[in-house]
Scaffold this active site. Structure first.
Site, PDB file in Angstrom:
ATOM      1  N   HIS A 109       0.828  -1.224   0.000  1.00  0.00           N
ATOM      2  CA  HIS A 109       0.000   0.000   0.000  1.00  0.00           C
ATOM      3  C   HIS A 109       0.861   1.272   0.000  1.00  0.00           C
ATOM      4  CE1 HIS A 109       0.483  -0.429   4.349  1.00  0.00           C
ATOM      5  NE2 HIS A 109      -0.496  -1.301   4.471  1.00  0.00           N
TER       6      HIS A 109
ATOM      7  N   ASN B   5       0.980   4.700   2.217  1.00  0.00           N
ATOM      8  CA  ASN B   5       0.405   4.489   3.542  1.00  0.00           C
ATOM      9  C   ASN B   5       1.380   3.748   4.437  1.00  0.00           C
ATOM     10  OD1 ASN B   5      -2.362   4.047   1.572  1.00  0.00           O
ATOM     11  ND2 ASN B   5      -2.403   5.585   3.170  1.00  0.00           N
TER      12      ASN B   5
ATOM     13  N   ASP C   4      -6.901  -4.287   0.203  1.00  0.00           N
ATOM     14  CA  ASP C   4      -6.647  -4.283   1.655  1.00  0.00           C
ATOM     15  C   ASP C   4      -7.973  -4.509   2.389  1.00  0.00           C
ATOM     16  OD1 ASP C   4      -5.133  -4.147   3.985  1.00  0.00           O
ATOM     17  OD2 ASP C   4      -5.167  -1.962   4.096  1.00  0.00           O
TER      18      ASP C   4
ATOM     19  N   LEU D 127      -7.371   4.790   9.941  1.00  0.00           N
ATOM     20  CA  LEU D 127      -7.880   3.893   8.909  1.00  0.00           C
ATOM     21  C   LEU D 127      -7.550   2.455   9.271  1.00  0.00           C
ATOM     22  CD1 LEU D 127      -6.935   5.827   5.639  1.00  0.00           C
ATOM     23  CD2 LEU D 127      -9.245   5.384   6.483  1.00  0.00           C
TER      24      LEU D 127
ATOM     25  N   GLY E 216      -7.755  -0.851   7.248  1.00  0.00           N
ATOM     26  CA  GLY E 216      -8.058  -1.585   6.042  1.00  0.00           C
ATOM     27  C   GLY E 216      -9.133  -0.858   5.253  1.00  0.00           C
TER      28      GLY E 216
END
Length: 379
Positions: free
Chosen positions: A211, A214, A269, A302, A304
């Protein structure tokens, strides 16, 4: 399913073609030819038929979180849930956890691989060898250095393809080389490593980033960080979550422009919420709350996503990215990363008939795995 049928439009991984006849044999594409009058009696599929999506980061689906219940049966639940959105192959992902849970997940995967369970390619261990500073929702009590037991687990030969996400400041380049030499795809993420440490890990064989943007050290003018190293490198692959929450649209466009669609993989994710009726999900010592399509823990972090692959394609195309590139970032590019591009990621003779039918809004209408229909909108 018939072994031959007409398709109003098809994307084969390279080009869009209209009015073709698709023939299948033993779960694979046998031929794709222009439709002739002799084919008039064949069943007609209306819509856009494209290669099935491949998701390398799937934490759950169908109400199931893999960490909570790592069983063969629940791998099937996850696969079925995501097939509703065009996913025909996936890497079920275990979030940082205790070693016993990792072992149970590995054993479940070994049984699924041995049984040839459709849609399951292998296992992705996201952690536990991560950075505390960039741990996200991964629980601190399970973050730890790499042990011999974990090294042996990651390099088991019965798990299909194995991915491991790790922070390179926590794992030596020698251990990265050992993992890579055993066939493990090493991804870098949840890391506060500087660019130099990141480049050393790439030189040792790490080949992906989990990701992108992130939970990793940012790009700055005098400290390019992991993001700078990832964007500059010509060979590594980056997962990208395009759910309107994880990454700004400009950053998504920058990543695709920098790396090219042949090195960006759309990922979900996804948590248990995809394909399931879940609003609040227990997660170790906390819980994950759904706010529309956004998932967070109570503190607001956050947690997922509730993203599916068809939505990832749709969201990316809405940014002005050509549809061909969006589809390949969801299929051919992850197939290449996983070493599967000789048999999936395209619709061409000899390749598996893993397919998804999209409507004009790019929503999934039907999904096939190895020529077998596994979901249709009427189910």
């Amino acid at each position: 399913m018939p072994s031959a049928f007409r398709v109003s439009q098809l994307f084969d991984g390279e080009q869009f073609v209209d009015d073709v006849t698709l023939r299948l044999d033993n779960g694979c594409v046998a031929s794709i030819t222009s439709t002739t009058p002799a084919d008039a009696g064949l069943p007609l599929i209306q819509g856009l038929l494209v290669p099935g999506f491949i998701d390398v980061q799937v934490n759950g689906g169908g109400g199931i979180l893999f960490n909570a219940e790592p069983t063969v049966e629940n791998l099937q639940v996850m696969s079925t849930a995501h097939s509703r959105f065009g996913t025909t192959a996936m890497m079920p992902t275990l979030i940082t956890d205790q070693f016993d849970t990792m072992t149970r997940a590995a054993d479940a995967m070994a049984s699924a691989i041995d049984a040839g369970q459709p849609g399951i390619l292998g296992i992705h261990f996201e952690g536990p060898h991560l950075s505390e500073q960039k741990k996200g929702i991964h629980r601190s009590q399970f973050i730890r250095p790499l042990s011999d037991d974990e090294l042996a687990l990651f390099t088991r030969s019965d798990l299909g393809q194995v991915m491991v996400t790790l922070a390179p400041e926590r794992v030596s380049t020698d251990d990265i080389r050992t993992l890579v030499s055993a066939g493990v795809r090493v991804c870098l993420g949840h890391s506060n490593a500087d660019a130099e440490t990141t480049l050393a890990a790439l030189d040792a064989g790490a080949s992906g980033f989990t990701h992108l943007f992130n939970a990793m050290s940012p790009l700055q003018s005098r400290a390019p960080g992991m993001i700078g190293a990832a964007l500059l490198d010509n060979h590594s692959y980056c997962g990208l979550i395009n759910d309107h929450y994880h990454v700004h649209p400009l950053a998504i466009q920058l990543a695709i422009k920098s790396k090219g669609p042949d090195h960006i993989m759309l990922v979900t994710d996804a948590m248990a919420h995809v394909g399931g009726n879940v609003d609040e999900l227990p997660f170790f010592d906390t819980h994950i709350i759904r706010h529309g399509d956004k998932l967070t823990i109570p503190e607001g972090n956050l947690a997922g996503s509730a993203l599916d692959m068809a939505s990832a394609v749709r969201n990316t195309h809405a940014l002005g990215i050509p549809l061909k590139d969006c589809l390949n970032m969801a299929s051919l590019t992850p197939a290449r990363y996983l070493g599967q591009a000789h048999k999936m990621g395209k619709l061409t003779p000899g390749y598996r008939a893993n397919m998804v039918l999209l409507d004009e809004h790019f929503s999934a209408q039907a999904t096939w795995i190895e020529g077998r229909p596994v979901w249709t909108q009427t189910d």
